[in-house]
Design a protein around this motif. Structure first.
Motif, short mmCIF file in Angstrom:
data_model
loop_
_atom_site.label_atom_id
_atom_site.label_comp_id
_atom_site.label_asym_id
_atom_site.label_seq_id
_atom_site.Cartn_x
_atom_site.Cartn_y
_atom_site.Cartn_z
N PHE B 127 -31.64 5.47 30.75
CA PHE B 127 -32.97 5.74 30.19
C PHE B 127 -33.46 4.63 29.26
CE2 PHE B 127 -31.45 10.23 30.89
CZ PHE B 127 -32.23 10.42 32.00
N MET B 128 -32.61 3.64 28.97
CA MET B 128 -33.03 2.59 28.05
C MET B 128 -33.14 1.22 28.71
SD MET B 128 -30.92 3.71 24.63
CE MET B 128 -29.37 3.07 25.19
N ALA B 129 -32.54 1.05 29.90
CA ALA B 129 -32.49 -0.28 30.50
C ALA B 129 -33.88 -0.71 30.95
CB ALA B 129 -31.53 -0.26 31.69
N LEU B 130 -34.25 -1.93 30.60
CA LEU B 130 -35.55 -2.48 31.01
C LEU B 130 -35.38 -3.68 31.92
CD1 LEU B 130 -37.66 -2.17 27.76
CD2 LEU B 130 -37.52 -0.63 29.71
N ASP B 131 -34.14 -3.94 32.31
CA ASP B 131 -33.89 -4.98 33.30
C ASP B 131 -33.35 -4.26 34.53
OD1 ASP B 131 -33.14 -8.21 33.46
OD2 ASP B 131 -31.91 -6.92 34.72
N PHE B 224 -34.09 7.28 44.42
CA PHE B 224 -34.48 8.29 43.43
C PHE B 224 -34.61 9.67 44.06
CE2 PHE B 224 -36.63 4.45 41.33
CZ PHE B 224 -35.46 4.13 40.67
N ALA B 225 -35.09 9.70 45.32
CA ALA B 225 -35.27 10.99 45.98
C ALA B 225 -33.92 11.66 46.24
CB ALA B 225 -36.03 10.81 47.29
N ILE B 226 -32.89 10.86 46.49
CA ILE B 226 -31.57 11.44 46.69
C ILE B 226 -31.01 11.91 45.36
CG2 ILE B 226 -29.20 10.91 47.32
CD1 ILE B 226 -30.34 9.06 49.49
N LEU B 256 -28.32 13.95 35.06
CA LEU B 256 -28.24 13.04 36.21
C LEU B 256 -29.46 13.15 37.12
CD1 LEU B 256 -25.33 12.61 35.22
CD2 LEU B 256 -24.66 12.46 37.60
N LEU B 257 -29.93 14.38 37.33
CA LEU B 257 -31.09 14.54 38.21
C LEU B 257 -32.31 13.83 37.63
CD1 LEU B 257 -30.89 18.30 39.25
CD2 LEU B 257 -29.58 16.37 40.07
N LYS B 258 -32.39 13.81 36.27
CA LYS B 258 -33.56 13.21 35.63
C LYS B 258 -33.64 11.72 35.88
CE LYS B 258 -34.14 17.21 33.96
NZ LYS B 258 -32.88 17.76 34.49
N ALA B 259 -32.48 11.10 36.14
CA ALA B 259 -32.49 9.67 36.40
C ALA B 259 -33.39 9.36 37.60
CB ALA B 259 -31.07 9.16 36.65
N GLY B 260 -33.45 10.30 38.57
CA GLY B 260 -34.32 10.10 39.72
C GLY B 260 -35.79 10.15 39.33
N GLY B 261 -36.19 11.21 38.65
CA GLY B 261 -37.59 11.35 38.24
C GLY B 261 -38.01 10.21 37.32
N TYR B 262 -37.10 9.89 36.39
CA TYR B 262 -37.38 8.81 35.47
C TYR B 262 -37.55 7.48 36.22
CZ TYR B 262 -36.55 5.33 31.86
OH TYR B 262 -36.66 4.26 31.03
N GLY B 263 -36.71 7.26 37.22
CA GLY B 263 -36.78 6.02 37.99
C GLY B 263 -38.14 5.86 38.66
N ALA B 334 -44.80 16.38 34.13
CA ALA B 334 -43.54 16.04 34.78
C ALA B 334 -42.47 15.68 33.76
CB ALA B 334 -43.76 14.88 35.76
N VAL B 335 -42.87 14.88 32.75
CA VAL B 335 -41.88 14.49 31.73
C VAL B 335 -41.43 15.72 30.96
CG1 VAL B 335 -41.46 13.08 29.70
CG2 VAL B 335 -42.83 12.17 31.56
N LEU B 336 -42.39 16.58 30.59
CA LEU B 336 -42.02 17.81 29.88
C LEU B 336 -41.11 18.67 30.74
CD1 LEU B 336 -45.24 18.99 28.05
CD2 LEU B 336 -43.05 18.37 27.02
N GLN B 337 -41.44 18.75 32.02
CA GLN B 337 -40.64 19.56 32.93
C GLN B 337 -39.21 19.03 33.02
OE1 GLN B 337 -41.31 22.32 34.37
NE2 GLN B 337 -40.11 22.53 36.25
N MET B 338 -39.06 17.70 32.96
CA MET B 338 -37.71 17.13 32.97
C MET B 338 -36.94 17.57 31.73
SD MET B 338 -37.67 13.38 34.66
CE MET B 338 -39.03 12.46 34.03
N LEU B 339 -37.61 17.49 30.57
CA LEU B 339 -36.94 17.92 29.33
C LEU B 339 -36.60 19.40 29.41
CD1 LEU B 339 -39.23 16.16 26.70
CD2 LEU B 339 -36.82 15.65 27.12
N ASN B 340 -37.59 20.20 29.82
CA ASN B 340 -37.40 21.65 29.86
C ASN B 340 -36.26 22.01 30.80
OD1 ASN B 340 -39.57 21.84 28.21
ND2 ASN B 340 -41.03 22.24 29.87
N HIS B 341 -36.29 21.39 31.96
CA HIS B 341 -35.26 21.69 32.93
C HIS B 341 -33.88 21.31 32.37
CE1 HIS B 341 -32.72 20.82 36.49
NE2 HIS B 341 -33.24 21.95 36.91
N GLY B 342 -33.84 20.20 31.64
CA GLY B 342 -32.57 19.80 31.02
C GLY B 342 -32.04 20.88 30.10
#
Lengths: 482, 508
Positions: B127-131, B224-226, B256-263, B334-342
């Motif tokens: 969630f922090m990598a920018l490279d 990301f979809a996987i 882990l699932l959030k990594a997809g949405g975040y990506g 979507a971002v809120l939903q990721m947090l909520n789902h977490g």
């Protein structure tokens, strides 16, 4: 011959002297004590040779153009010596257990290394061929060094017959090349081919013969059939060395010849190499999937890795980054593949056999250090960060895409998934199954654990900080492009 | 320049040293792991206080050359999208470790805690990598620890499940690796310099041709979809969840699932606006299918854990729908939903795990009447269940509401948001059906004799659940502060994704 000629080949001379000292010492020392002493002499001597690699000889041509010393030579000399050191470090316990004559064993490794180093410094077809044979002939002996084991005999014979056959093809190719260009030194050959191009029959014959000959040496599909049997039948520490040293040497020859001397034809020839690369990685991986014996599985997987390296050779038109990728991948591959084979040495098995998957059950608990090292080597071979194997894949994909071979890059990615299945299956057996029935006794050898621990740390350290190795590879690749 | 983000990467690694020193003593190992994850949580909260709300760009950046010969750098930074996901990760990891220390894990405790700390490095790093190279490293770093967690400490079919999980994920991510290299090569400026730094790539994206974006977006989107997972790549998820130990499920679903949405939000949308447009109809369709399919399949599950797993598929459908309607409401939703789902699904997996530890039954038909014996358990489980079905006043409602609102504003062709919106809303109703029906069958009805003597929640289990409960209510009644953090950055991503000529605002 002037004095600087001799100074140029000090590393080769030192390794030869080490080989002879070990041979004599092996004959004179009692069998009981010699194991450790010979290993120490070999490692110490090789380290002296390693230091001399970075000696003071100016880059350039020596021995009237038969020998060239440049950054490329230095890189490969260093790889070959390091691999020999690694092989010498993991062997003693196995040699003692199997009563393999240690003096001959270490001497053979050193002689083969001299041959490999000769390939790296060749700037002439003749030097290259002498180096190739000096490297290969000791390996035939190494494969059969356990004289009473019939699998080892089979391995040695197969390896010898196909090796001799491929040498003949290669030599015949050299003859055609000489016929076309009237020269044996790479610079002149490259000059003549640059003006002639590929568009005549004899050049194509020469190129095809050279490719097939080198394809045999590097175990490129469909010239790989000798590999699994030779690797499987040879004593395990010998297999570990065979799977990396001669392969790296074969690629040194490929780079010197196909990218260096025959470079002007590279663009025309790269499609063939790309197809061979795709066949090699896919073929090796698919057959490796079906193996239940880890030694045979690693043998097939080493064929797959040949494919990845060949993909970078095929991408030569991307410039120095392609050759640098070959060098980086070879370094990474040498470390992780030798390590992976050497991990099988923990298991006390009959003859030359490698462990079946079931025999590895519970290995993680029975030998924590060895299992962790094995897992790290396997993860690195799969190409998962933070290991050097991942960086190597990244660095190979880059020139492949740059050369416009996007399909080949996708084939590499999909192959890595296939490979993940069989590599991670080994981890499953080591960590996720409990031992049932007869499992082989574990041999805890401190020397083995120390060197494998160190190597697995290097695999991770180079995965996290790969920059200096990559810059070295870039520098080493620069002299190839004229 | 501060180094707080690097500190977040280093703390779990530093925790490995005392863990290794005390590896023979299971008690000490647990204490070290709890302390490490607690310190990590506190530092991540402190990082949150350092964040300037209302700015769209990347903050707290930390950059150092890594592979300079390839233009790759170690580059960390957070913006409104990621700054909340990091504390969510550290909180869920802390809870997972805390719960595991209670006795759920009996063998190889030191190895277990080691894998969790390594997993945490990968999760916060993602969630922090920018490279892009660094992102890939963290993305894959999550893989092996989770593979071990499922494979060693999982249920009876753990080997099949964990290999399926790894191979699915790897197939996607290796294709993304090819995509990353392609982006790297295409980023060359006239002088030949190449980069993988996200802000520089966004500046350089004008050089990505339409064809290029079409294919490279596909490579990224598959990965990301996987990971997310989107239908039809979701088949690894139920298997992995059912076999994973409880703490593994919490982190798998929660982070882990959030990594997809975040990506998608972080990389795929800003880098390939033309590619996104080309694939938009497919992505929207798959999102709505995921919402409806996930809900319908959940309704027929016999296994409680599998039901929660399939409900994740539906919830992730809302995340992707919100992302791909490409407007502010959808993105924030979507971002809120990721947090909520977490928080909520993490909690649901926690309670399914607690319940299983006590009864050793997971089939819904074998349960029943638990409410009579376990008032505390019932109250907590009930609230999280209601949050999961989107009851107003709890957090699930806000995310799904914003996503559906954004969907109605979606101007897409061939059919616009007035078709997709109502379909997604049906998904909310279906969620109420399967969750309430499940709750009724599990908690009410006659008490089974076998379960009569079983105790209610222990103090440790309450301690694990309370933080999640507080956040569930807080996000439900007071979402505005969170939206204020998220909104500017989502706004920028939406502009980048909808206007190929838009340039990034200066980042701090």
């Amino acid at each position: 011959m002037n004095p600087s000629d001799i100074a140029a080949v000090y590393p080769e001379i030192i390794v030869t002297v080490v080989a002879m000292i070990v041979l004599v010492a092996g004959a004179t020392l009692g069998e009981r004590r010699q194991g450790a002493i010979l290993a120490i002499i070999t490692v110490a001597g090789l380290l002296v040779a390693f230091a001399s690699v970075f000696g003071a000889v100016a880059p350039g041509q020596y021995f009237r153009g038969f020998v060239t010393i440049d950054a490329f030579t230095t890189f490969f000399r260093a790889i070959f010596i390091l691999l020999a050191v690694f092989a010498a470090l993991v062997s003693p316990a196995y040699l003692a257990r199997r009563r393999v004559p240690a003096g001959e064993y270490y001497a053979i490794i050193c002689f083969s290394t001299v041959g490999a180093m000769t390939i790296a410094l060749s700037s002439d077809l003749i030097t290259l061929f002498v180096g190739l044979e000096t490297m290969t002939i000791p390996i035939y002996v190494l494969a059969g060094i356990q004289r009473t084991d019939r699998y080892a005999n089979e391995a040695a014979l197969k390896y010898f017959l196909l090796g001799a056959f491929s040498s003949a093809l290669l030599l015949y190719g050299f003859v055609w090349l000489y016929g076309v260009t009237h020269a044996t030194d790479f610079a002149t050959i490259a000059g003549v081919l640059a003006t002639q191009g590929i568009a005549n029959g004899p050049t194509i014959v020469a190129l095809a013969l050279v490719t097939v000959g080198l394809g045999f040496k590097a175990a490129v599909v469909p010239f790989h059939q000798w590999t699994p049997d030779a690797y499987d039948g040879a004593p395990t520490p010998a297999t570990a060395f065979m799977s990396v040293g001669p392969k790296a040497a074969a690629f040194a020859a490929i780079l010197r010849l196909l990218v260096g001397a025959l470079g002007p034809l590279g663009v025309d020839w790269s499609a063939v190499l790309a197809i061979l690369a795709a066949l090699t990685m896919t073929g090796g991986n698919i057959v490796a999937l079906a193996q239940t014996n880890t030694k045979r599985m690693l043998a097939y997987s080493s064929i797959a890795h040949t494919g990845y390296i060949l993909a970078a050779v095929a991408a030569a038109k991307a410039g120095p980054s392609a050759s640098a990728a070959v060098l980086f991948y070879l370094f990474a591959y040498g470390l992780m593949n030798l390590g992976a084979f050497a991990c099988l040495l923990y298991l006390d098995l009959d003859g030359t056999r490698g462990a079946t998957l079931d025999e590895l059950n519970g290995f993680g608990r029975r030998e924590p250090v060895g299992a962790l090292a094995f897992a790290i080597f396997l993860i690195s071979l799969t190409g998962i960060p933070p290991t050097v194997g991942f960086v190597a894949k990244f660095i190979v994909i880059q020139p492949v895409l740059d050369a416009g071979l996007a399909w080949l890059a996708v084939v590499i990615a999909l192959n890595a998934v296939l490979a993940a299945f069989y590599y991670l299956r080994v981890v499953v057996h080591m960590y996720m199954y409990e031992p049932e029935g007869a499992v082989p006794r574990i041999i805890s050898a401190r020397g083995l654990s120390a060197s494998l621990g160190l190597a697995s740390l290097a695999v991770i350290a180079l995965g996290i900080l790969p920059n200096s190795l990559y810059e070295w590879a870039l520098r080493a690749a620069a002299p190839l492009i004229h | 320049m501060t180094h707080v983000l690097s500190l977040l990467v280093v703390i779990p690694l530093a925790g490995l040293i005392p863990l290794w020193l005390f590896r023979r003593d299971a008690r000490a190992v647990k204490q070290v792991a709890i302390t490490t994850t607690a310190v990590e949580l506190l530092v991540s909260l402190w990082m949150l206080t350092q964040f300037h709300i209302g700015e769209a760009g990347f903050q707290l950046t930390d950059q150092a050359p890594w592979l300079p010969s390839l233009g790759i750098s170690y580059f960390l930074g957070v913006d409104g999208i990621s700054v909340l996901l990091v504390p969510m990760t550290t909180l869920l990891t802390f809870i997972a470790v805390l719960y595991s220390s209670g006795g759920a894990i009996k063998m190889r405790v030191a190895e277990y805690m080691t894998t969790f700390l390594l997993l945490e490095v990968g999760m916060v790093g993602v969630f922090m990598a920018l490279d892009l190279f660094l992102f890939y490293v963290f993305f894959e770093l999550m893989l092996i620890p989770m593979y071990l967690i499922i494979g060693i400490w999982g249920g009876p079919r753990r080997i099949y499940s964990t290999l399926k999980f790894v191979l699915f994920t790897l197939a996607g991510s290796l294709l993304m690796l090819v995509g990353i290299v392609a982006v790297y090569l295409a980023s060359a400026d006239p002088s030949g310099a190449r980069t993988l730094s996200l802000p520089d790539l966004i500046e350089a994206r004008g050089r990505f041709s339409g064809d290029f974006q079409f294919w490279v977006f596909l490579a990224f989107a598959l990965a990301f979809a996987i990971k997310l997972p989107m239908v039809p790549f979701h088949t690894w998820l139920p298997d992995a969840h059912v076999e994973a130990p409880t703490a593994g499920s919490i982190v798998l679903a929660g982070v882990l699932l959030k990594a997809g949405g975040y990506g998608f939000l972080r990389f795929a949308l800003p880098l390939f606006p033309i590619g996104v447009q080309a694939w938009l109809p497919v992505l929207i369709l798959l999102s709505v299918i995921a919402i409806l399919y996930g809900a319908i399949v959940s309704a027929v599950q016999k296994d409680l854990k599998k039901l929660v797993a399939y409900s994740s598929v539906a919830h992730m459908g809302f995340v992707t729908l919100g992302i791909f309607v490409l407007n502010l409401q959808g993105g924030v939703g979507a971002v809120l939903q990721m947090l909520n789902h977490g928080f909520v699904t993490g909690a649901l997996f926690l309670f399914v795990g607690i319940q299983y530890e006590k009864t050793h039954r997971r089939m819904i038909a074998d349960l029943g009447g638990l409410a009579n014996m376990w008032p505390l358990f019932t109250s907590f489980f009930g609230i999280f269940m209601l949050a999961s079905l989107g009851l107003p006043g709890l957090n699930g409602f806000i995310g799904e509401f914003l996503v559906i609102l954004g969907t109605f504003r979606f101007p897409g062709v061939p059919v616009n948001g007035f078709v997709w919106g109502p379909l997604a809303a049906i998904g909310v109703i279906l969620a109420a059906v399967y969750l309430l029906w499940m709750f009724q069958r599990v908690m009410y009805g006659p008490v089974r004799e076998a379960y009569r003597a079983l105790p209610d929640l222990s103090p440790l289990e309450v301690a694990c659940a309370v933080p999640l409960l507080v956040l569930t209510v807080l996000l439900g009644v007071l979402p505005q502060p969170f939206i204020a953090i998220i909104e500017p950055s989502v706004d920028q991503v939406v502009r980048l994704a909808t206007d190929p000529s838009f340039h990034l605002l200066a980042s701090r």
